[in-house]
Design an enzyme around this catalytic site. Sequence first.
Site, PDB file in Angstrom:
ATOM      1  N   ASP A 123      -9.179  21.335  10.133  1.00 44.84           N
ATOM      2  CA  ASP A 123      -7.741  21.207   9.864  1.00 44.84           C
ATOM      3  C   ASP A 123      -7.408  19.814  10.388  1.00 44.84           C
ATOM      4  O   ASP A 123      -7.374  19.595  11.590  1.00 44.84           O
ATOM      5  CB  ASP A 123      -6.973  22.291  10.643  1.00 44.84           C
ATOM      6  CG  ASP A 123      -5.464  22.165  10.480  1.00 44.84           C
ATOM      7  OD1 ASP A 123      -5.008  21.175   9.870  1.00 44.84           O
ATOM      8  OD2 ASP A 123      -4.750  23.047  10.977  1.00 44.84           O
ATOM      9  N   ASP A 167      -1.008  13.800   7.556  1.00 47.39           N
ATOM     10  CA  ASP A 167      -2.102  14.779   7.420  1.00 47.39           C
ATOM     11  C   ASP A 167      -3.096  14.358   6.341  1.00 47.39           C
ATOM     12  O   ASP A 167      -4.294  14.603   6.454  1.00 47.39           O
ATOM     13  CB  ASP A 167      -1.604  16.220   7.231  1.00 47.39           C
ATOM     14  CG  ASP A 167      -0.436  16.341   6.294  1.00 47.39           C
ATOM     15  OD1 ASP A 167      -0.135  15.359   5.586  1.00 47.39           O
ATOM     16  OD2 ASP A 167       0.181  17.410   6.254  1.00 47.39           O
ATOM     17  N   GLU A 207      -9.002  27.177  11.579  1.00 51.44           N
ATOM     18  CA  GLU A 207      -8.012  27.258  12.656  1.00 51.44           C
ATOM     19  C   GLU A 207      -8.442  28.323  13.672  1.00 51.44           C
ATOM     20  O   GLU A 207      -8.639  28.041  14.854  1.00 51.44           O
ATOM     21  CB  GLU A 207      -6.607  27.558  12.106  1.00 51.44           C
ATOM     22  CG  GLU A 207      -6.034  26.393  11.297  1.00 51.44           C
ATOM     23  CD  GLU A 207      -4.634  26.638  10.743  1.00 51.44           C
ATOM     24  OE1 GLU A 207      -3.805  25.716  10.818  1.00 51.44           O
ATOM     25  OE2 GLU A 207      -4.366  27.727  10.208  1.00 51.44           O
ATOM     26  N   GLU A 264      -8.569  21.868   5.211  1.00 54.91           N
ATOM     27  CA  GLU A 264      -7.316  22.500   4.799  1.00 54.91           C
ATOM     28  C   GLU A 264      -6.686  21.758   3.620  1.00 54.91           C
ATOM     29  O   GLU A 264      -6.026  22.364   2.777  1.00 54.91           O
ATOM     30  CB  GLU A 264      -6.324  22.502   5.976  1.00 54.91           C
ATOM     31  CG  GLU A 264      -5.017  23.182   5.641  1.00 54.91           C
ATOM     32  CD  GLU A 264      -3.942  22.979   6.695  1.00 54.91           C
ATOM     33  OE1 GLU A 264      -3.985  21.984   7.432  1.00 54.91           O
ATOM     34  OE2 GLU A 264      -3.046  23.822   6.765  1.00 54.91           O
ATOM     35  N   GLU A 265      -6.903  20.452   3.562  1.00 52.86           N
ATOM     36  CA  GLU A 265      -6.241  19.634   2.550  1.00 52.86           C
ATOM     37  C   GLU A 265      -6.977  19.581   1.213  1.00 52.86           C
ATOM     38  O   GLU A 265      -6.521  18.904   0.299  1.00 52.86           O
ATOM     39  CB  GLU A 265      -6.049  18.206   3.079  1.00 52.86           C
ATOM     40  CG  GLU A 265      -5.254  18.117   4.378  1.00 52.86           C
ATOM     41  CD  GLU A 265      -3.819  18.628   4.240  1.00 52.86           C
ATOM     42  OE1 GLU A 265      -3.264  18.573   3.127  1.00 52.86           O
ATOM     43  OE2 GLU A 265      -3.267  19.107   5.251  1.00 52.86           O
ATOM     44  N   ASP A 275       0.854  -1.196   0.000  1.00 52.66           N
ATOM     45  CA  ASP A 275       0.000   0.000   0.000  1.00 52.66           C
ATOM     46  C   ASP A 275       0.884   1.238   0.000  1.00 52.66           C
ATOM     47  O   ASP A 275       1.968   1.235   0.583  1.00 52.66           O
ATOM     48  CB  ASP A 275      -0.883   0.058   1.261  1.00 52.66           C
ATOM     49  CG  ASP A 275      -1.805  -1.138   1.332  1.00 52.66           C
ATOM     50  OD1 ASP A 275      -2.177  -1.650   0.265  1.00 52.66           O
ATOM     51  OD2 ASP A 275      -2.116  -1.561   2.464  1.00 52.66           O
ATOM     52  N   LEU A 283      -4.807  17.831  10.513  1.00 51.21           N
ATOM     53  CA  LEU A 283      -3.631  17.687  11.367  1.00 51.21           C
ATOM     54  C   LEU A 283      -2.940  19.042  11.453  1.00 51.21           C
ATOM     55  O   LEU A 283      -2.416  19.538  10.462  1.00 51.21           O
ATOM     56  CB  LEU A 283      -2.689  16.622  10.800  1.00 51.21           C
ATOM     57  CG  LEU A 283      -1.921  15.847  11.865  1.00 51.21           C
ATOM     58  CD1 LEU A 283      -2.853  15.040  12.749  1.00 51.21           C
ATOM     59  CD2 LEU A 283      -0.918  14.918  11.224  1.00 51.21           C
ATOM     60  N   ASP A 284      -3.002  19.620  12.622  1.00 52.66           N
ATOM     61  CA  ASP A 284      -2.408  20.934  12.837  1.00 52.66           C
ATOM     62  C   ASP A 284      -1.049  20.764  13.506  1.00 52.66           C
ATOM     63  O   ASP A 284      -0.916  20.001  14.470  1.00 52.66           O
ATOM     64  CB  ASP A 284      -3.320  21.768  13.737  1.00 52.66           C
ATOM     65  CG  ASP A 284      -2.704  23.100  14.086  1.00 52.66           C
ATOM     66  OD1 ASP A 284      -2.520  23.911  13.162  1.00 52.66           O
ATOM     67  OD2 ASP A 284      -2.375  23.316  15.267  1.00 52.66           O
TER      68      ASP A 284
HETATM   69  P1  AHG Z   1      -0.529  23.129   9.761  1.00 54.00           P
HETATM   70  O1  AHG Z   1       0.366  22.058  10.284  1.00 54.00           O
HETATM   71  O2  AHG Z   1      -1.990  22.751   9.818  1.00 54.00           O
HETATM   72  O3  AHG Z   1      -0.119  23.653   8.407  1.00 54.00           O
HETATM   73  O4  AHG Z   1      -0.497  24.381  10.763  1.00 54.00           O
HETATM   74  C1  AHG Z   1       0.735  24.896  11.197  1.00 54.00           C
HETATM   75  C2  AHG Z   1       0.463  26.240  11.792  1.00 54.00           C
HETATM   76  C3  AHG Z   1       0.119  26.242  13.258  1.00 54.00           C
HETATM   77  O5  AHG Z   1      -0.241  25.062  13.833  1.00 54.00           O
HETATM   78  C4  AHG Z   1       1.356  26.768  13.927  1.00 54.00           C
HETATM   79  O6  AHG Z   1       1.039  27.530  15.046  1.00 54.00           O
HETATM   80  C5  AHG Z   1       2.013  27.571  12.873  1.00 54.00           C
HETATM   81  O7  AHG Z   1       1.644  26.999  11.645  1.00 54.00           O
HETATM   82  C6  AHG Z   1       3.484  27.560  12.973  1.00 54.00           C
HETATM   83  O8  AHG Z   1       4.003  28.408  12.011  1.00 54.00           O
HETATM   84  P2  AHG Z   1       5.525  28.900  12.068  1.00 54.00           P
HETATM   85  O9  AHG Z   1       6.375  27.677  11.818  1.00 54.00           O
HETATM   86  O10 AHG Z   1       5.618  29.921  10.983  1.00 54.00           O
HETATM   87  O11 AHG Z   1       5.780  29.496  13.435  1.00 54.00           O
HETATM   88 MN    MN Z   2      -2.984  24.094  11.111  1.00 56.74          MN
HETATM   89 MN    MN Z   3      -2.946  21.083   8.960  1.00 59.51          MN
END
Ligand code: AHG
Ligand code: MN
Ligand code: MN
Length: 358
Positions: free
Chosen positions: A139, A93, A298, A116-117, A87, A141-142
Amino acid sequence: MATAALKKTALNSVSQISSANIPNNRIVTLDEFILRSEKDFDYATGELTGLLRDIGVAAKIINREVNKAGLVNILGMADSGENQSGDTQQKLDVYANERLIECLQNSGECCAIASEENDNIIHVPPVTSKPSHYVVMFDPLDGSSNIDVNMSVGTIFAIYRRKSDPSGPATIDDFLQTGTKQVAAGYVLYGTSTMLVYTTGRGVNGFTLDPSIGEFCLSHRNMRIPENSQTYSVNQGYYSKFDLEMRRYIDNCSDQNYGLRYIGSMVSDVHRILIQGGIFLYPSTRKYPKGKLRLLYECNPLAMLIEQAGGKAMNTQLKRILEVTPHDLHQRCTIAIGSPTMVDELKAFIERYSALPL
Ligand code: AHG
Ligand code: MN
Ligand code: MN
């Protein structure tokens, strides 16, 4: 947390609650809590209840995979592009996105999804003849860049009642509603223990996953954010790219010997702030003049949660996040969110310094 300790924590917290509808002498699972709280919803149709339960199920599935992520790397599967069964190995994410979409598509309670995706909204065909009244945004996976280093990540979700006619397909306008129209919002934090925290507009409650029974158990009842704190959270590496007022505020935090905590996963930073107090900032930078974080999946859900817990959330134009007008599914915004006194203090700095010529 060991199971016994978890149950003790859950019981201790629950014993402090007074609601007649929620038992205070035993463990309450997320499903039981949602069902017992159903009468609090403005639309007590059971649909919202079902949606929250479906998100809880997706969270458990995602949690299982997040916990395996390090192991997958050790086994060399993540880099190969394929697992041992042939697979395709997916980024976490993408995996989280697919599981959430699946759970919501099968539930029959959601007519459309935005993530988001995915560039565009995803229509969900009706499962029964009964029309569904809700749209869900998330979102999946944040903080996903934290996965590789075994740090906390999360899932953020927002639920709205659709505006369009339920007999037809959902429209983009069902998603472009201000945050004040959210009927429920929450997050899942995949941390040292996994927690689901949500609100339906009547306070904030937190549930900790007990892995031994596979259930989210009520552990944090009626969460309240501390009024004030001496901790701030911002990517200070961008200091020179921030506007003058933000630099002055950060200077002041430093002058006051405030602590700096920044995980780089908004869910994790906001969760810490919800419990311990503080302020989280993502202002405009040269790279992201409108801010980096996304308004609809978010900032809005976390703003609703924090406000429900007694905190505040605004953008750097001093507008309440929940009242910002959305015009695009993936719109970005600046944000300052956290303990009310700290957000007010930042507001005073912005008012004072943004008036100065550069
Ligand atoms: P994601 O993983 O959904 O793209 O979100 C990342 C976001 C958030 O979670 C985080 O506070 C911020 O991006 C961090 O950004 P920097 O690395 O610019 O600080
Ligand atoms: Mn995020
Ligand atoms: Mn995300």
